[in-house]
Design an enzyme around this catalytic site. Structure first.
Site, PDB file in Angstrom:
ATOM      1  CB  CYS A 181     -16.384   4.786  14.786  1.00 14.26           C
ATOM      2  SG  CYS A 181     -16.855   5.245  13.086  1.00 14.26           S
ATOM      3  CB  CYS A 190     -17.542   1.279  10.918  1.00 11.14           C
ATOM      4  SG  CYS A 190     -16.016   1.733  11.726  1.00 11.14           S
ATOM      5  CB  CYS A 229     -18.420   5.557   9.929  1.00 10.83           C
ATOM      6  SG  CYS A 229     -16.925   4.717   9.398  1.00 10.83           S
ATOM      7  CE  LYS A 252     -10.632   6.538  10.288  1.00 11.58           C
ATOM      8  NZ  LYS A 252     -11.658   5.946  11.153  1.00 11.58           N
ATOM      9  NE  ARG A 308     -11.717  -0.194   6.536  1.00  7.63           N
ATOM     10  CZ  ARG A 308     -11.787   0.675   5.546  1.00  7.63           C
ATOM     11  NH1 ARG A 308     -12.042   0.255   4.318  1.00  7.63           N
ATOM     12  NH2 ARG A 308     -11.601   1.967   5.771  1.00  7.63           N
ATOM     13  NE  ARG A 353     -14.572   2.698   7.285  1.00  6.18           N
ATOM     14  CZ  ARG A 353     -15.495   1.741   7.389  1.00  6.18           C
ATOM     15  NH1 ARG A 353     -16.683   1.904   6.856  1.00  6.18           N
ATOM     16  NH2 ARG A 353     -15.214   0.610   8.021  1.00  6.18           N
ATOM     17  CD  GLU A 390     -12.202  17.374   8.532  1.00 14.22           C
ATOM     18  OE1 GLU A 390     -12.527  17.503   9.722  1.00 14.22           O
ATOM     19  OE2 GLU A 390     -12.989  16.930   7.670  1.00 14.22           O
ATOM     20  CE  LYS A 446      -7.137   5.203  11.360  1.00 18.09           C
ATOM     21  NZ  LYS A 446      -8.409   4.735  11.796  1.00 18.09           N
ATOM     22  CB  SER A 466      -4.160  -2.354  10.628  1.00 11.39           C
ATOM     23  OG  SER A 466      -4.922  -1.744   9.606  1.00 11.39           O
TER      24      SER A 466
HETATM   25  C1  PBG Z   1     -13.079   3.074  12.828  1.00  8.80           C
HETATM   26  C2  PBG Z   1     -11.595   2.991  12.774  1.00  8.80           C
HETATM   27  C3  PBG Z   1     -10.777   2.454  11.757  1.00  8.80           C
HETATM   28  C4  PBG Z   1      -9.467   2.518  12.232  1.00  8.80           C
HETATM   29  C5  PBG Z   1      -9.512   3.117  13.480  1.00  8.80           C
HETATM   30  N1  PBG Z   1     -10.828   3.415  13.799  1.00  8.80           N
HETATM   31  C6  PBG Z   1     -11.135   1.811  10.489  1.00  8.80           C
HETATM   32  C7  PBG Z   1     -11.673   2.559   9.365  1.00  8.80           C
HETATM   33  O1  PBG Z   1     -11.833   3.777   9.389  1.00  8.80           O
HETATM   34  O2  PBG Z   1     -11.997   1.879   8.399  1.00  8.80           O
HETATM   35  C8  PBG Z   1      -8.260   2.021  11.484  1.00  8.80           C
HETATM   36  C9  PBG Z   1      -7.114   1.623  12.357  1.00  8.80           C
HETATM   37  C10 PBG Z   1      -6.080   0.773  11.685  1.00  8.80           C
HETATM   38  O3  PBG Z   1      -6.102   0.513  10.458  1.00  8.80           O
HETATM   39  O4  PBG Z   1      -5.183   0.328  12.405  1.00  8.80           O
HETATM   40  N2  PBG Z   1     -13.642   4.093  12.079  1.00  8.80           N
HETATM   41 ZN    ZN Z   2     -15.932   4.034  11.393  1.00  9.40          ZN
END
Ligand code: PBG
Ligand code: ZN
Length: 323
Positions: free
Chosen positions: A121, A123, A131, A196, A206, A218, A234, A249, A275
């Site tokens: 990605c 970001c 992103c 996602k 983040r 996002r 998707e 996710k 997270s």
């Molecule tokens: C990057 C990405 C993210 C996560 C995984 N890849 C962050 C987002 O989309 O803001 C989140 C993983 C987590 O919260 O543990 N795009």
């Molecule tokens: Zn991203």
């Protein structure tokens, strides 16, 4: 209940050996993928404020961590990179000498029995934290996809075993598949973050990746939390474009989605316990409000039960020690 007293479901619960015999779902080490955050520098090990037990690691310590992960019997890690410099177009993401490219090479040289998956990605690499590349406040889809292809190919060139695009741009799986194939990486699988959601559960990540968007959110590319049928579209799109593994996710609040995706496509399916899910269990455990290790196991077993074949989780090392 019609057949009581002849029918007594408790008969299979009195004895722990019987319970073991009739258990329907088991969690094993093979199900686990451990996320790791790489930062520039040497000898850096900095705990993430909102994720106790998870660290920003420089490459030297990352390699040591990977040796430990291998020793624990966890088959795979997924890497996230925090570059030295961020810019408008996320150059660090596809720099052949970028943080992830260096990290992959270092791990591959010293750790033999470990799959290295790389998150693709922009970001973590853009100064604005979005992103993709921007036109004003809009994320440009097709221009971003071109950069994601470069990023994916550079990861494969560094030695990544599996490529995991997490950006949610349209058409990126097909483009990345083509890019990998044209560069001789026909055998490198793609684990697509196919479904996602635009979720509040990513907050602590983040902090860890220093990738919060500078403005906005996002929602123009990640999925609306309210949607289910769209998740199937998707997943279907990514499968048609060549994804080998599809991911849902977050996981815990989306067990219905994991279930439907698995039921419908019967693909190898991954779920990301993100997270925020980790942080909530850790925080409640620390307060002594829940039995942390019990809830950890329960949350992971539930994800597996819902149909996930593999789970990305910050608990991987802790669980592996218990299993
Ligand atoms: C990057 C990405 C993210 C996560 C995984 N890849 C962050 C987002 O989309 O803001 C989140 C993983 C987590 O919260 O543990 N795009
Ligand atoms: Zn991203």
């Amino acid at each position: 209940m019609a057949n009581f007293p002849a029918k007594r479901l408790r008969r299979l619960r009195y004895n722990p050996l019987v319970r073991d015999m009739v258990r329907e779902t088991v969690l094993t080490k093979n199900d686990l993928i451990y996320p790791l955050f790489v930062v520039p520098g040497n000898n850096v090990k900095k705990e993430i404020r909102s994720m106790p037990g998870v660290y920003n690691l420089s490459i030297d310590l990352l390699v040591e961590e990977c040796k430990e992960v291998e020793k624990l019997g966890i088959p795979a890690v997924i890497l996230f990179g925090i570059p030295e410099h961020k810019d408008e177009v996320g150059s660090g993401a596809y720099d052949p000498n970028g943080i992830i490219q260096q990290a992959v090479k270092a791990i591959k040289k010293e750790v033999k029995k470990l799959l290295v998956i790389t998150d693709v990605c922009l970001c973590e690499y853009t100064s604005h934290g979005h992103c993709g590349v921007l036109n004003g406040e809009r994320i440009l889809n097709d221009e971003t996809v071109e950069l994601l292809v470069k990023e994916a190919v550079s990861h494969a060139q560094a030695g990544a075993d599996i490529i995991a695009p997490s950006d949610m741009m349209d058409g990126r799986i097909g483009a990345i598949r083509k890019g990998l194939d044209e560069n001789g990486f026909t055998e490198i699988p793609i684990m697509s973050y196919a479904v996602k959601y635009a979720s509040g559960y990513y907050g602590p990540f983040r902090d860890a990746a220093q990738s919060a968007p500078a403005f906005g959110d996002r929602r123009s590319h990640q999925m609306d939390v309210a949607n289910t049928n769209e998740a199937l579209r998707e997943a279907e799109t990514d499968i048609e474009e060549g994804a080998d593994i599809i991911m849902v996710k977050p996981a815990g609040a989306y067990l219905d989605i994991i279930w439907r995706v698995k039921e419908k496509f019967q693909m190898p399916t991954a779920a990301y316990q993100v997270s925020g899910e980790y942080a909530m269990i850790k925080a409640a455990g620390k307060m002594d409000w829940i039995d942390e290790s019990r809830v950890m196991m329960e949350s992971l077993l539930a994800i597996k039960r819902s149909g996930a074949d593999m789970i990305l989780t910050y608990f991987a090392k802790e669980v592996a020690k218990v299993l």
